[in-house]
Design a protein around this motif. Structure first.
Motif, PDB file in Angstrom:
ATOM      1  N   VAL A 106     -65.057 -80.532  -5.304  1.00  0.00           N
ATOM      2  CA  VAL A 106     -64.001 -79.639  -4.844  1.00  0.00           C
ATOM      3  C   VAL A 106     -64.247 -78.298  -5.507  1.00  0.00           C
ATOM      4  O   VAL A 106     -64.276 -78.199  -6.742  1.00  0.00           O
ATOM      5  N   THR A 107     -64.462 -77.268  -4.705  1.00  0.00           N
ATOM      6  CA  THR A 107     -64.817 -75.954  -5.226  1.00  0.00           C
ATOM      7  C   THR A 107     -63.790 -74.918  -4.799  1.00  0.00           C
ATOM      8  O   THR A 107     -62.922 -75.177  -3.967  1.00  0.00           O
ATOM      9  N   THR A 108     -63.915 -73.739  -5.358  1.00  0.00           N
ATOM     10  CA  THR A 108     -63.141 -72.610  -4.849  1.00  0.00           C
ATOM     11  C   THR A 108     -63.691 -72.252  -3.467  1.00  0.00           C
ATOM     12  O   THR A 108     -64.846 -72.556  -3.147  1.00  0.00           O
ATOM     13  N   PRO A 109     -62.900 -71.614  -2.617  1.00  0.00           N
ATOM     14  CA  PRO A 109     -63.381 -71.292  -1.263  1.00  0.00           C
ATOM     15  C   PRO A 109     -64.485 -70.242  -1.306  1.00  0.00           C
ATOM     16  O   PRO A 109     -64.647 -69.513  -2.276  1.00  0.00           O
ATOM     17  N   GLY A 110     -65.266 -70.213  -0.227  1.00  0.00           N
ATOM     18  CA  GLY A 110     -66.322 -69.221  -0.123  1.00  0.00           C
ATOM     19  C   GLY A 110     -67.601 -69.600  -0.839  1.00  0.00           C
ATOM     20  O   GLY A 110     -68.526 -68.792  -0.924  1.00  0.00           O
ATOM     21  N   GLN A 111     -67.675 -70.831  -1.360  1.00  0.00           N
ATOM     22  CA  GLN A 111     -68.877 -71.300  -2.052  1.00  0.00           C
ATOM     23  C   GLN A 111     -69.842 -71.936  -1.049  1.00  0.00           C
ATOM     24  O   GLN A 111     -69.455 -72.336   0.050  1.00  0.00           O
ATOM     25  N   LEU A 112     -71.086 -72.055  -1.455  1.00  0.00           N
ATOM     26  CA  LEU A 112     -72.071 -72.746  -0.634  1.00  0.00           C
ATOM     27  C   LEU A 112     -73.022 -73.507  -1.545  1.00  0.00           C
ATOM     28  O   LEU A 112     -73.982 -72.951  -2.071  1.00  0.00           O
ATOM     29  N   PRO A 113     -72.768 -74.797  -1.796  1.00  0.00           N
ATOM     30  CA  PRO A 113     -73.585 -75.552  -2.751  1.00  0.00           C
ATOM     31  C   PRO A 113     -75.029 -75.698  -2.275  1.00  0.00           C
ATOM     32  O   PRO A 113     -75.301 -75.793  -1.082  1.00  0.00           O
ATOM     33  N   GLU A 114     -75.938 -75.722  -3.216  1.00  0.00           N
ATOM     34  CA  GLU A 114     -77.313 -76.090  -2.920  1.00  0.00           C
ATOM     35  C   GLU A 114     -77.397 -77.609  -2.770  1.00  0.00           C
ATOM     36  O   GLU A 114     -76.414 -78.326  -2.952  1.00  0.00           O
ATOM     37  N   ARG A 115     -78.572 -78.094  -2.446  1.00  0.00           N
ATOM     38  CA  ARG A 115     -78.745 -79.521  -2.224  1.00  0.00           C
ATOM     39  C   ARG A 115     -78.576 -80.312  -3.516  1.00  0.00           C
ATOM     40  O   ARG A 115     -78.936 -79.840  -4.598  1.00  0.00           O
ATOM     41  N   LEU A 116     -78.031 -81.485  -3.381  1.00  0.00           N
ATOM     42  CA  LEU A 116     -77.914 -82.406  -4.508  1.00  0.00           C
ATOM     43  C   LEU A 116     -79.270 -83.054  -4.762  1.00  0.00           C
ATOM     44  O   LEU A 116     -79.922 -83.529  -3.826  1.00  0.00           O
ATOM     45  N   SER A 117     -79.698 -83.086  -6.005  1.00  0.00           N
ATOM     46  CA  SER A 117     -80.957 -83.720  -6.376  1.00  0.00           C
ATOM     47  C   SER A 117     -80.685 -85.112  -6.929  1.00  0.00           C
ATOM     48  O   SER A 117     -79.815 -85.286  -7.790  1.00  0.00           O
TER      49      SER A 117
END
Length: 758
Positions: A106-117
């Motif tokens: 759960v993140t703040t809005p407007g984020q874009l996570p990279e791929r999970l390793s």
């Protein structure tokens, strides 16, 4: 908040059939409109920094354009998580089974996570990785946005890994994670979890009632201290899955210190029932439930456990509000109850199942949401909800919505390694005071379960059934009769006029507060027929497939072990008795236990009951002594005569009693014969005493009591069960004492051809 967020408020309604392609360059996200000529769900694609579109496997397809914000930080601001879930196996009947799970952020809005390793560490025993196997098993997975509004975003990562010859350790991480509140310094470190050998079943940790009732002094009970003990055991012998039996969170304070307080304070029951659940109340309740989840799931040591032991959850009333579903029908159908049912369901789906919620939940301002069918443009303003997503095959979804929650029930069937299947009944969504599940839902569940067990071609030896509430439990119908009798009338009148016995009556419908708990029980008089039907269908399933059924139950805030079994006059050994079903009762891991007098009363009510002509039931006298007996400062938990119910916080461990990968047990194999079955065991005159070798010596001296070493009892396919009980509630480290017993596998086929009585 650690960073600034640039927000552009979108003008106009959000449900216009427009989607967004989101592409990151460095730390920015450019929003591009994708026009559609029809009123279809929005379509978007997330591409993290440094990735090409071809590298992103998940396409987000949903409704709403979201809050139209972009983050200006290079860090991934996390509000809650990571939370790890187990979902299902694929290739169960092959030599190359695959483990499937998920991770939620759960993140703040407007984020874009990279791929999970995901990285293969090696065998859990610490042996080295040979021939570059580790690198060949490493992989990465993209995130899928489930939901986003101006306050938060939910990102889910589907994760899969192959079972290995030996128990394996895996580590996962998501780059750039940092706490949005700046209070979790180690947030970015990799987290490790374990997968059993392809030849073994999972080690199960079971818990329920993970929260505090309203008014409880949480500090006096050392907070969620027992999770420290869970971590200690996990370090010695890893758990592969953590089953939540309901009440994973307590949301009851919504009516005491939350937005329902003004509604609860309405004195007139008629006015309370007629009160609207408008958008303003929904929004306030939505914020309350979200913040309560973030607070509780972010509390140590619970949050550390959630990141490294995969969860598998079914909900109960406190996940919504105390007693939900068990108040009178005309009151349960009021707008406020339907509204909070929808809000609670939304966050139950997101936090506990890692799946997108319904597009809209019920409000009186949007009549189209009454049956969960219509979208509410107000709720979708500046909001995105994923809609186009295949259901995980582990779910058994009901045919129609529940009577008070405007959604379909969601039960779970999944396999826990080689020989154990799990069936979790959603016994809350369809619940009323007079029913637990619809008849057609039972048909659906048993049909699906039968098909899956048959497909295993005899590989599955145990079915672990989660009901949430105990089913083999002492009757309290005499107490129900008193609480519903005319003598309560004058007390209720005095309560209304002068507030007499205020804690005795609930604040919703004015009924006796204890009644909603009693009405929840399978042993309540109104559930008697449904209970009998369920047990008998389980017996048929066990007999047909020669599969042992063991039942998990929580809710009652004490530990016990009930059993169904064939009437002793039939002289059927437990190893061949398809009617023998253990009900492992473990509750609560966090909430305070009932008074000692209540536990002692229940133990005195531990009669030998007759489910039918051929099936009896009673509790095993499991607790040979109190936990920490004789230690300085440890108070007695029960009367000396009570060995059946334990009013102290606890959790349970279930695992196979024998190794199937060549490892040795603790030397107890002498208790089994050459076929792996227990030696001949005399039928006791008192069924509260052991019914088979696995129950003999049950308690602190049993080989399974530690929950760490295998007992070697109850046959090669037997199960060990441990209930670990808190010694001292003042101990913030949550040390426990273990009580053990074992459950044999079933060999009912030995009686084939001998008629229906076998």
């Amino acid at each position: 908040m650690a960073t600034s967020i640039e927000a552009r408020q979108k003008q106009g309604g959000p449900f216009q059939g427009e989607g967004t392609h989101q592409t990151a360059t460095g730390a920015t996200i450019a929003s591009l409109k994708h026009h559609s000529t029809s009123r279809k769900p929005d379509y978007g694609r997330a591409v993290a920094a440094g990735q090409t579109q071809e590298q992103v496997a998940q396409h987000s397809q949903g409704v709403g354009n979201g809050p139209q914000v972009r983050s200006t930080t290079e860090q991934l601001e996390v509000l809650c998580g990571p939370l790890l879930n187990y979902r299902h196996m694929s290739g169960e009947q092959t030599d190359s089974p695959i483990w499937h799970g998920s991770v939620l952020l759960v993140t703040t809005p407007g984020q874009l996570p990279e791929r999970l390793s995901l990285n293969y560490v090696g065998s859990a025993s610490g042996s080295s990785t040979m021939n570059g196997l580790s690198a060949s098993l490493d992989r990465s997975f993209p995130g899928t946005k489930l939901y986003e509004d101006p306050g938060k975003a939910f990102w889910q990562f589907d994760v899969e890994a192959p079972f290995q010859e030996l128990e394996s350790a895996w580590e996962y991480s998501v780059p750039r994670m940092t706490s949005a509140k700046g209070d979790r310094e180690q947030l970015g470190r990799p987290r490790r979890f374990f997968i059993p050998s392809k030849h073994e079943s999972m080690r199960i940790m079971f818990h329920s009632c993970n929260g505090f009732s309203v008014g409880t002094d949480e500090e006096a009970w050392s907070g969620p201290a027992l999770w420290n003990d869970v971590l200690r055991i996990h370090e010695q012998q890893p758990f592969h899955v953590m089953i939540g039996g309901g009440d994973q969170i307590y949301n009851d304070s919504v009516r005491v210190s939350g937005p329902l307080r003004p509604w609860t304070d309405i004195a007139n029951p008629h006015k309370r029932r007629e009160h609207p659940f408008n958008e303003d109340m929904r929004a306030k309740c939505d914020e309350f439930y979200f913040q309560n989840y973030v607070r509780w799931y972010g509390m140590e040591p619970f949050t550390s456990v959630n990141g490294q032991i995969p969860q598998l959850n079914i909900w109960d009333d406190h996940d919504i509000i105390d007693g939900f579903g068990s108040y009178t029908d005309h009151f349960m159908r009021c707008a406020v109850f339907r509204g909070i049912g929808g809000v609670a369901h939304k966050y139950y789906m997101l936090f506990q199942h890692h799946i997108p919620p319904p597009v809209s939940t019920f409000t009186t301002d949007a009549p189209q949401t009454m049956h969960g069918q219509g979208a509410d443009s107000v709720q979708l303003r500046d909001t995105y909800v994923l809609t186009q997503r295949a259901e995980d095959p582990s779910y058994i979804i009901g045919k129609k919505p529940g009577p008070y929650v405007e959604e379909k029930s969601r039960s779970i069937y999944t396999q826990l390694g080689k020989r154990i299947a799990f069936l979790g009944l959603d016994a809350r969504t369809e619940r009323t005071r007079h029913q637990i599940n619809y008849p057609e839902t039972y048909d659906l569940i048993f049909r699906h379960t039968s098909q899956q067990i048959a497909a295993s071609r005899g590989e599955i030896k145990h079915l672990v059934l989660l009901l949430g509430v105990p089913i083999a439990y002492p009757r309290l119908q005499w107490l129900e009769n008193i609480l519903q009798s005319p003598i309560i009338g004058p007390i209720r009148f005095l309560n209304k006029r002068f507030g007499l016995a205020g804690g005795f009556f609930n604040q919703f419908d004015g009924g006796v507060d204890l009644l909603d708990d009693l009405d929840d029980h399978y042993t309540a008089h109104q559930h008697k027929k449904e209970r009998k039907m369920l047990v008998e269908r389980l017996q048929v399933l066990a007999k047909e497939y020669s599969i042992r059924v063991s039942i998990l139950g929580g809710d009652v805030h004490l530990a016990a072990m009930g059993r169904f079994y064939s009437n002793p006059k039939l002289a059927i050994p437990a190893e061949r008795d398809w009617r023998y079903m253990a009900n492992i009762i473990s509750s609560a891991i966090t909430n305070k236990p009932p008074p000692q007098a209540v536990a002692n009363l229940l133990a005195r009510r531990n009669k030998i009951h007759h489910l039918g002509h051929d099936t009896d039931e009673t509790l095993l006298e499991l607790f040979n002594e109190d936990p920490g007996q004789g230690q300085t400062g440890v108070k007695p938990k029960t009367a000396e005569t009570n060995h059946a119910t334990m009013p102290s916080r606890n959790y349970a461990i279930i695992c196979e009693s024998h190794s199937h990968t060549g490892a040795t047990t603790n030397g107890m194999n002498g208790h089994t014969n050459g076929n792996g079955q227990s030696a001949t065991f005399p039928t006791p005159k008192n069924p509260r005493e052991p019914l088979h070798i696995g129950e003999q010596g049950a308690g602190t001296g049993h080989p399974a009591a530690s929950g760490i070493t295998r007992s070697g009892l109850a046959g090669v396919n037997g199960l060990d069960v441990t209930i670990r009980v808190e010694i001292n509630p003042s101990d913030r480290e949550g040390h426990t004492q273990g009580y053990g017993f074992s459950v044999p596998a079933l060999e009912s086929a030995a009686y084939a051809g001998q008629g229906e009585k076998w």
